[in-house]
Design a protein around this motif. Structure first.
Motif, mmCIF file in Angstrom:
data_model
loop_
_atom_site.group_PDB
_atom_site.id
_atom_site.type_symbol
_atom_site.label_atom_id
_atom_site.label_comp_id
_atom_site.label_asym_id
_atom_site.label_seq_id
_atom_site.Cartn_x
_atom_site.Cartn_y
_atom_site.Cartn_z
ATOM 1 N N ALA A 158 23.132 43.368 15.802
ATOM 2 C CA ALA A 158 22.656 43.930 14.535
ATOM 3 C C ALA A 158 23.728 43.924 13.454
ATOM 4 C CB ALA A 158 22.160 45.365 14.757
ATOM 5 N N LEU A 159 24.971 43.617 13.818
ATOM 6 C CA LEU A 159 26.077 43.676 12.866
ATOM 7 C C LEU A 159 26.352 42.307 12.250
ATOM 8 C CD1 LEU A 159 26.488 46.311 14.555
ATOM 9 C CD2 LEU A 159 28.939 46.031 14.138
ATOM 10 N N SER A 160 26.702 42.317 10.986
ATOM 11 C CA SER A 160 27.165 41.093 10.335
ATOM 12 C C SER A 160 28.568 40.786 10.817
ATOM 13 C CB SER A 160 27.162 41.255 8.817
ATOM 14 O OG SER A 160 28.163 42.195 8.427
ATOM 15 N N LEU A 161 29.070 39.581 10.504
ATOM 16 C CA LEU A 161 30.429 39.232 10.886
ATOM 17 C C LEU A 161 31.433 40.177 10.242
ATOM 18 C CD1 LEU A 161 32.148 37.263 12.483
ATOM 19 C CD2 LEU A 161 32.169 35.744 10.493
ATOM 20 N N ALA A 162 31.185 40.551 8.974
ATOM 21 C CA ALA A 162 32.079 41.487 8.290
ATOM 22 C C ALA A 162 32.034 42.867 8.954
ATOM 23 C CB ALA A 162 31.709 41.595 6.818
ATOM 24 N N ASP A 163 30.854 43.298 9.403
ATOM 25 C CA ASP A 163 30.739 44.569 10.115
ATOM 26 C C ASP A 163 31.579 44.551 11.393
ATOM 27 O OD1 ASP A 163 29.000 45.757 8.303
ATOM 28 O OD2 ASP A 163 27.200 45.137 9.376
ATOM 29 N N LEU A 164 31.466 43.448 12.143
ATOM 30 C CA LEU A 164 32.231 43.323 13.385
ATOM 31 C C LEU A 164 33.727 43.331 13.106
ATOM 32 C CD1 LEU A 164 30.047 40.596 15.123
ATOM 33 C CD2 LEU A 164 30.277 42.978 15.866
ATOM 34 N N MET A 165 34.128 42.672 12.027
ATOM 35 C CA MET A 165 35.538 42.669 11.653
ATOM 36 C C MET A 165 35.997 44.083 11.299
ATOM 37 S SD MET A 165 38.328 40.893 11.213
ATOM 38 C CE MET A 165 37.774 39.174 11.159
ATOM 39 N N ALA A 166 35.139 44.840 10.614
ATOM 40 C CA ALA A 166 35.485 46.216 10.244
ATOM 41 C C ALA A 166 35.669 47.087 11.493
ATOM 42 C CB ALA A 166 34.407 46.795 9.339
ATOM 43 N N VAL A 167 34.824 46.872 12.512
ATOM 44 C CA VAL A 167 34.969 47.607 13.769
ATOM 45 C C VAL A 167 36.315 47.272 14.407
ATOM 46 C CG1 VAL A 167 34.071 47.912 16.110
ATOM 47 C CG2 VAL A 167 32.490 47.781 14.179
ATOM 48 N N LEU A 168 36.669 45.998 14.380
ATOM 49 C CA LEU A 168 37.933 45.556 14.970
ATOM 50 C C LEU A 168 39.128 46.147 14.233
ATOM 51 C CD1 LEU A 168 39.591 43.666 16.830
ATOM 52 C CD2 LEU A 168 39.238 41.857 15.135
#
Length: 244
Positions: free
Chosen positions: A45-55
């Motif tokens: 459900a996450l965009s690539l930018a969302d995943l990067m923000a989690v990281l």
């Protein structure tokens, strides 16, 4: 009524025609925060930018984590991130703290080790047109990226990494940086690709000089450079280089 957000100038804004203002991650509803969304809806459900923000976990004093994540994706490019290996260089290229660059590089390395290098779906790259398709994510990058595409004897891509960011120049692009991965991955041949953000397809004198230098280095090593392709939004062209 659903709240709509948009990214403008690498910042997340409330997309409301009556009023637009920059948001930080603390302004978002819980269900829209990347980490909470990951836990409730899963990574799909996450965009690539969302995943990067989690990281990245947090931003800096001058930049919110979501703005940073969006900027990294936009300025560095998806494939460039996938090939990131040097935290110091990544930190300098993206103007981010070294520890965050190290987090990205570590995550990339985990993915690389879990993904079979010789999977059957690897791209076959033989022509400049194949390079244009393979490197399509370079077309819209705002900075020049020089990529090495490393092939096996059947022209399948076994490795692909960013060699340098910035104007291609013989003082910057050293044969060692191009052919070291070729030796590491036992490549049979190398193709270079680099983008011209200006849209200009003509090779510069520096492009030609670098290409001819690398062709000669490849001959000495027995690993031929078989093409160097300029990529723009609208098309592609090989750099003159006496490949034969």
């Amino acid at each position: 009524m659903q709240t709509l957000y948009a990214v403008r100038d690498n910042a997340l804004v409330l997309d409301n025609p009556a009023k637009r203002y920059v948001l930080t991650i603390h302004d978002l509803p819980a269900e829209d925060k990347p980490r909470e969304k990951l836990m409730s809806a899963g990574p799909e459900a996450l965009s690539l930018a969302d995943l990067m923000a989690v990281l990245l976990t947090t931003g800096t004093r001058k930049e919110d984590v979501l703005s940073m994540a969006n900027r990294i994706i936009k300025e560095y490019g998806e494939h460039s991130i996938k090939g990131a290996k040097k935290p110091e260089q990544l930190a300098a290229d993206l103007d981010i703290p070294l520890i965050k660059a190290a987090q990205i590089v570590a995550c990339v390395e985990i993915g690389r080790r879990l993904f079979s290098r010789n999977h059957s779906g690897a791209d076959v790259v033989r022509t400049a047109e194949d390079v244009f398709e393979h490197a399509k994510d370079m077309r819209g990058l705002p900075k020049e990226h020089l990529r090495g595409i490393y092939l096996n004897a059947h022209y399948k891509v076994i490795h692909d990494e960013v060699i340098s960011i910035g104007t291609v120049d013989t003082n910057i692009v050293h044969p060692r940086e191009v052919f070291k991965p070729a030796l590491e991955y036992s490549a049979a041949a190398v193709i270079l690709a680099h983008n011209h953000p200006s849209g200009e397809l003509e090779a510069s004198p520096a492009d030609v000089a670098v290409t001819r230098q690398l062709v000669e280095a490849g001959r000495m090593l027995g690993i031929p450079l078989i093409d160097h392709v300029i990529v723009t939004r609208e098309g592609f062209r090989s750099v003159p280089g006496d490949y034969q």
